[in-house]
Design an enzyme around this catalytic site. Structure first.
Site, PDB file in Angstrom:
ATOM      1  CG  HIS A 164      -1.638  13.696 -25.038  1.00 55.50           C
ATOM      2  ND1 HIS A 164      -2.109  14.346 -23.905  1.00 55.50           N
ATOM      3  CD2 HIS A 164      -0.424  13.196 -24.694  1.00 55.50           C
ATOM      4  CE1 HIS A 164      -1.206  14.240 -22.942  1.00 55.50           C
ATOM      5  NE2 HIS A 164      -0.180  13.546 -23.392  1.00 55.50           N
TER       6      HIS A 164
ATOM      7  CE  LYS B   8      -0.210  13.755 -14.515  1.00 55.21           C
ATOM      8  NZ  LYS B   8      -0.514  14.109 -15.912  1.00 55.21           N
TER       9      LYS B   8
ATOM     10  CD  GLU C 128      -3.147  16.116 -15.088  1.00 52.35           C
ATOM     11  OE1 GLU C 128      -3.113  14.934 -14.766  1.00 52.35           O
ATOM     12  OE2 GLU C 128      -2.640  16.550 -16.124  1.00 52.35           O
TER      13      GLU C 128
ATOM     14  CD  GLU D 163       6.735  17.809 -21.858  1.00 56.93           C
ATOM     15  OE1 GLU D 163       6.251  18.882 -21.430  1.00 56.93           O
ATOM     16  OE2 GLU D 163       6.027  16.866 -22.264  1.00 56.93           O
TER      17      GLU D 163
ATOM     18  CG  HIS E 138       5.637  12.898 -24.749  1.00 54.55           C
ATOM     19  ND1 HIS E 138       4.263  12.913 -24.877  1.00 54.55           N
ATOM     20  CD2 HIS E 138       5.932  13.841 -23.821  1.00 54.55           C
ATOM     21  CE1 HIS E 138       3.757  13.816 -24.048  1.00 54.55           C
ATOM     22  NE2 HIS E 138       4.743  14.391 -23.396  1.00 54.55           N
TER      23      HIS E 138
ATOM     24  CE  LYS F 271       5.279  17.990 -14.018  1.00 57.35           C
ATOM     25  NZ  LYS F 271       5.543  16.741 -14.744  1.00 57.35           N
TER      26      LYS F 271
ATOM     27  NE  ARG G 121      -4.071  -1.989   2.016  1.00 63.62           N
ATOM     28  CZ  ARG G 121      -3.982  -2.975   2.911  1.00 63.62           C
ATOM     29  NH1 ARG G 121      -3.102  -2.893   3.882  1.00 63.62           N
ATOM     30  NH2 ARG G 121      -4.781  -4.004   2.846  1.00 63.62           N
TER      31      ARG G 121
ATOM     32  CG  ASN H 128      -2.313  18.637 -20.278  1.00 63.10           C
ATOM     33  OD1 ASN H 128      -1.371  17.858 -20.316  1.00 63.10           O
ATOM     34  ND2 ASN H 128      -3.412  18.403 -19.574  1.00 63.10           N
TER      35      ASN H 128
ATOM     36  NE  ARG I 229       0.616  17.475 -12.338  1.00 63.02           N
ATOM     37  CZ  ARG I 229       1.177  16.564 -11.555  1.00 63.02           C
ATOM     38  NH1 ARG I 229       0.845  16.502 -10.276  1.00 63.02           N
ATOM     39  NH2 ARG I 229       2.056  15.708 -12.015  1.00 63.02           N
TER      40      ARG I 229
ATOM     41  CG  HIS J 173       1.277  17.915 -23.452  1.00 59.68           C
ATOM     42  ND1 HIS J 173       2.142  18.982 -23.518  1.00 59.68           N
ATOM     43  CD2 HIS J 173       2.009  16.874 -22.968  1.00 59.68           C
ATOM     44  CE1 HIS J 173       3.332  18.609 -23.063  1.00 59.68           C
ATOM     45  NE2 HIS J 173       3.278  17.341 -22.726  1.00 59.68           N
TER      46      HIS J 173
END
Lengths: 361, 361
Positions: A252, A144, A237, A185, A265, A227, A122, A245, A241, A248
């Site tokens: 994406h 993330k 997010e 980025e 990416h 960031k 956990r 993007n 946040r 993105h």
């Protein structure tokens, strides 16, 4: 010279040390990773060949006891099978509740090992040692983690590391295309919130591509700080946040249309940044010169600024997927100029289509 | 009559509604589960046969749109293969970031579906509808989720549900042995912190075993409240939540020695409670009458108070595993009498051995 940046997230706060490995030695270890505790270091075969002995020595010199798991390099290690091998290694060590994980590698290793740490017993502590520019500048901030299960990043967790050790020296063995991949980025971070960073990439792109250590350290410190500031305001997010993007939504859509094959990416994000800037000028938010400026800086970083020619019919359903998820009409992060970004809703489809045609076709 | 208890954990707060399904209709849905959103209901084959149509109707009457996944009943659904089927169903629905999961079932379904919710798209909302007494009284409070990967509960997450809907009426189809299984945790809750609850079980055991709805509702409300108070103080089990392990150090050792076969969790906990009470009296913490009292109440609940005869040589390494994990000597939750429990460190091994010999051999 080295720097230590702080990510302030209450009891999940941590430090990001940017500098060579002698800087790591000078930095205090977090309480949970004190002498005598057991850890599992997860890395990939490429990184292991280049850096594992050095990193292992540096960490063991701090009194850490490490088992090591090496997974195959590449995206195939971001799935349930690779995750099972990490759990097996944790159980075999065995790592207990007060143990931790070290992720030594790029985005795939960080996502995989971080998710294992998030879920084993956990949740146990983890240390991130990013070796790609993308991981150093972007994915090592914000916690993330995740794997691909029947889709990209479908399974994961927010699980902040306890410490990030970033050595720009690792970048000497990073292929040029991967360095460029990470720069997308960095350019994005400058565009969102840091004109000085943007200027730095514009004026020192050659030094960056030449792995000048001082320039890389300055660049990383600034990109990471952008960031950090956003993640501190919105850890999970749900609001600010989203600014991350920028570029993105298009990016994406391009990646998804290509089934994540044949494009990095950062390359998709670069094309997405051009589209987002073009869309911003079409809507009168930014001066038209902005498009040329983003194209120039991305080009000097070795990034594409056009393509891959999917076309509107291929792109639209991927963009719509994002739209449906929000149920608020076409939604985009747009820019009013370098250092300035905000979320816009109900963006007219005609403008989206024109921006896509400009950058993507 | 129905009751709604609140679990206060900041932004992770939620309500536990205890009452029949008409009570659910009267209770406001949490913001995230509003009309028109999509959910996946996960249940097992036994529960589906008895209760799925009713529950589905009750939830859909609230405007929820449900897909359903039925997994096989039993522990075999608490592993990676079952988890993969839940992810598949979430992706197939498809459930998006604003969707949720309903776990309709006992501990296995709650652990499995809750862990899927914790990790799908880095965490989506879930509603727990417990159908066993163990799940109603214990596992539906506190957000522990997880699966078995090469060991019991080796992989999991803390992920609080958004709502718990507890209908004691489900217990009419629960086998007697499973009802007794849940009563061990109820007796434990009384012993830790609620003498009135303990008295209620002592005086009304027959009514409980006869599924008297009013008695069950009172009993559940009290057991749940004990756990809420502790979880609110220590969500992630770093301190006070250890108190919930009364009887569990012995109980887990018994379960582990038997490889979790042939004994229910509550049965092992019952024997563990006898051992913990005996150990408490041996150390002079509790009056010697306490042992007879716990034995009587557990017996009246249909629970074992002795056995299964593993012996010290088999039990000790399992108890030591707990010990090593803490590195603070033998550590036990002990009791000073009904309604009173605390953590004790450096408990003498001779006393542990004598208590184990009393209860377990």
């Amino acid at each position: 010279m080295a720097r230590a940046l702080s990510v302030s997230l209450g009891e999940r706060s941590y430090r990001i040390v940017i500098g060579d490995r002698s800087a790591w030695q000078a930095d205090p270890l977090p309480e949970l990773v004190e002498r005598g505790r057991e850890g599992l270091l997860v890395t990939d075969a490429n990184v292991a060949r280049a850096w594992l002995p050095d990193v292992r020595e540096a960490l063991e010199a701090r009194g850490l006891r490490l088992s090591v798991l090496t997974v195959p390099a590449g995206e195939r290690s971001k799935g349930p099978d690779a995750l099972a091998t990490v759990y097996d290694a944790l159980l075999a060590a065995p790592i207990r509740r007060d143990g931790w994980v070290v992720a030594l590698g790029g985005g795939v290793v960080g996502d995989l090992a971080g998710f294992a740490a998030a879920t084993y017993l956990r949740g146990i502590a983890w240390i991130q040692v990013p070796t790609s520019l993308l991981a150093m500048a972007d994915s090592s901030v914000g916690g993330k983690t995740g794997i691909d299960v029947g889709g990209k990043n479908t399974v994961g967790a927010f699980h902040q590391p306890r410490l990030v050790l970033t050595d720009p020296g690792f970048l000497v063995t990073l292929p040029d295309a991967e360095l460029s991949n990470g720069l997308a980025e960095v350019v994005k971070a400058g565009m969102i919130a840091d004109p000085v960073l943007f200027d730095l990439v514009e004026s020192r792109a050659a030094a960056v591509l030449g792995r000048d250590p001082a320039v890389l350290e300055e660049l990383l410190a600034r990109a990471v700080q952008v960031k950090i500031a956003i993640v501190e305001e919105d850890e999970r997010e749900s609001g600010k946040r989203q600014l991350l993007n920028l570029g993105h939504t298009f990016g994406h859509a391009i990646e998804a249309a290509l089934d994540y094959r044949g494009i990095r990416h950062g390359e998709a994000v670069a094309i997405g940044l051009v589209a987002a800037c073009r869309l911003s000028t079409l809507l009168g938010l930014a001066p038209s010169e902005l498009v040329g400026r983003i194209e120039a800086v991305l080009g000097s970083c070795g990034l594409p600024i056009r393509g891959p020619g999917i076309g509107w019919e291929g792109l639209r359903p991927r963009l719509e997927q994002d739209k449906k998820a929000r149920e608020q009409g076409w939604s985009f992060v747009l820019t009013g100029g370098v250092g300035n970004a905000s979320v816009h809703r109900r963006v007219p489809e005609a403008a989206v289509r024109e921006a896509a045609a400009y950058a993507e076709a």
